[in-house]
Scaffold this motif. Structure first.
Motif: not given
Lengths: 239, 258
Positions: A16-18, A61, A64-68, A84, A86, A90, A107-109
């Protein structure tokens, strides 16, 4: 690569880079994770240990599929849900604890009615009392973490990704939270537990990995990983 | 997330935000009506009292344009910033990113219901009699909403990648305020070709004119223009939903790190 039959989540060669801020050239690129591979099996509790800023939260993250990932792949068994947990972020400061808890659960469904049904339970467990009806901006950091932990605990998901939730709050609530956690962990709940507190990892997890500078420095039996981690800390303290 | 859950979440977020907003101010819910009225008041003083607009019923004329415009501009601006300002939540949970602009837009919708009720009341008090033509307001309001959604989605993605767009969007709204015939009449320009041009290229001018055509002129708006803009903004909104779904995780990373 063939998958283990009891695998529920898998990271394969994940990078993971950004680029942060306005700097879109290569010198502004952060390399958070490099070549991380791991498999999470159903029902296990995996500890992720490492110093601040080593990429622990980023791993959660990704899981949890929050970021790829920038490179590599993240696989989650189809039909499973993860959440997730934390603290701190939030919450909307101008809303009451009750409204925030309802919003988080939805939000969690959870459906609105379902979410409403466990609000009283959240109020009681978090020991917020009348403050539950007050705006969250008036809360102390301990109260926020109690609300965050409780809201998270009440919602049920297949994979629980926990980010340092037990690190704040007073001693009394911390014990209570750890007991509640242990109850969840002893069941068939799959958990990834991130912390820089080696004692918590040791007491809660079956297996652990140690992340150092974005790479897996060591993985396996919790006791081995934790002692390797301790050694390196001591070394850096002495050196 | 199912569609009904999605809609329920937009609604709950909007209602909570309105409640929190109202509790913060001494005048609470009164601001829903008061804020747009103050905008109208400022414009009235400047363009009628100081600059003498010479329009026979400037107040009604101004309100028919200004009140829908304030709805549009405020919703697009807050909707554009919605993903970035919810970074805390976006870092915790993978939800459709359209949820955040939609919640802000919904907030505006609730406020605008009260504002439209006021507008209708003012129009009636000033001597315009209601007719079946007024039912045209429903498709016009729907088109106005569609424009807001499409523009807010585009804005939200742009602001996520480059925060600078938040400045540009605010500036763009000021530009639209001057060019969309809020305090001047598109239909009384000296050159009819210019009127035609403005209505054809500026959807905001078109929609504000449609409100006036219905409420003050008692005539139906240009159906061809309505359908054309509905098609353009419908396709834009649908395209943005698709893009935001594709970019969901990339937007999350941008919101968290940029």
């Amino acid at each position: 690569m063939s998958r283990q039959s009891d695998a529920i989540l898998e990271l394969d060669g994940v990078y993971l880079n950004y680029s942060a801020g306005k700097n879109h050239f290569s010198e502004g690129v952060h390399h958070v994770l490099e070549d991380v591979s791991l498999t999470l099996t159903e029902g296990e509790t995996l500890g992720v240990i490492g110093r601040n800023g080593c990429g622990k939260t980023t791993i959660l993250r990704l899981m949890g599929g929050i970021i790829a990932p920038t490179k590599g792949s993240v696989w989650q068994r189809p039909g499973t849900a993860s959440a997730l947990l934390s603290i701190g972020l939030g919450f909307r400061g101008d809303l009451s604890g009750r409204d925030n808890a309802l919003l988080s659960a939805m939000m969690q469904g959870a459906s609105r009615r379902h979410a409403m049904s466990f609000l009283e339970e959240i109020k009681e467990f978090s020991e917020l009392g009348e403050s539950f009806e007050e705006p969250v901006k008036t809360y102390s950091s301990g109260m926020r973490s109690r609300l965050g932990f409780t809201t998270a605990l009440i919602t049920h998901v297949d994979i629980l990704l926990i980010d340092e939730v037990l690190s704040v709050g007073d001693a009394h609530f911390k014990n209570k939270a750890e007991r509640a956690m242990r109850e969840r962990l002893s069941g068939d709940q799959t958990v990834v537990f991130v912390s820089h507190a080696d004692k918590q990892i040791e007491s809660l997890c079956d297996r652990a990995i140690w992340i150092n500078n974005g790479r897996i420095a060591c993985g396996g039996e919790t006791s081995e990983v934790v002692s390797a981690y301790r050694e390196s800390i001591e070394k850096s303290n002495n050196g | 997330m199912t569609l009904s859950q999605y809609i329920r979440l937009i609604d709950v977020q909007a209602k909570f935000a309105l409640k929190a907003d109202a509790s913060r101010y001494f005048l609470g819910y009164v601001w829903w009506i008061l804020e747009p009225l103050l905008y109208v008041g400022v414009f009235y003083v400047v363009f009628n009292v100081i600059l003498n607009s010479r329009h026979p019923d400037f107040l009604t004329f101004l309100m028919c344009g200004k009140l829908p415009f304030v709805w549009f501009s405020k919703s697009v601006i807050t909707g554009s910033n919605a993903i970035v300002s919810n970074a805390g939540l976006i870092g915790k949970i993978n939800v459709p990113k359209t949820l955040f602009p939609m919640a802000r837009i919904q907030e505006g919708v609730y406020k605008q219901m009260a504002v439209f009720a006021l507008l209708i009341a003012v129009v009636v008090i000033n001597g315009y009699s209601p007719s079946w033509i007024w039912l045209w307001l429903l498709p016009v309001i729907a088109l106005n909403y569609l424009m807001i959604v499409a523009c807010a989605f585009v804005g939200a993605v742009l602001v996520c990648y480059f925060r600078d767009f938040s400045m540009i969007i605010s500036l763009g709204m000021t530009f639209l305020m001057f060019t969309s015939g809020i305090f001047w009449d598109v239909r009384t320009l000296s050159d009819p070709a210019l009127t035609e041009l403005i209505l054809n290229v500026n959807p905001v001018a078109f929609i504000l004119d449609a409100y006036r055509q219905i409420l003050m002129g008692g005539v139906a708006p240009d159906l061809g223009g309505m359908l054309r803009y509905a098609l353009i903004f419908g396709m834009l909104a649908a395209g943005m939903v698709f893009i935001m779904r594709k970019l969901s995780q990339a937007l999350a990373l941008k919101a968290l790190t940029a």
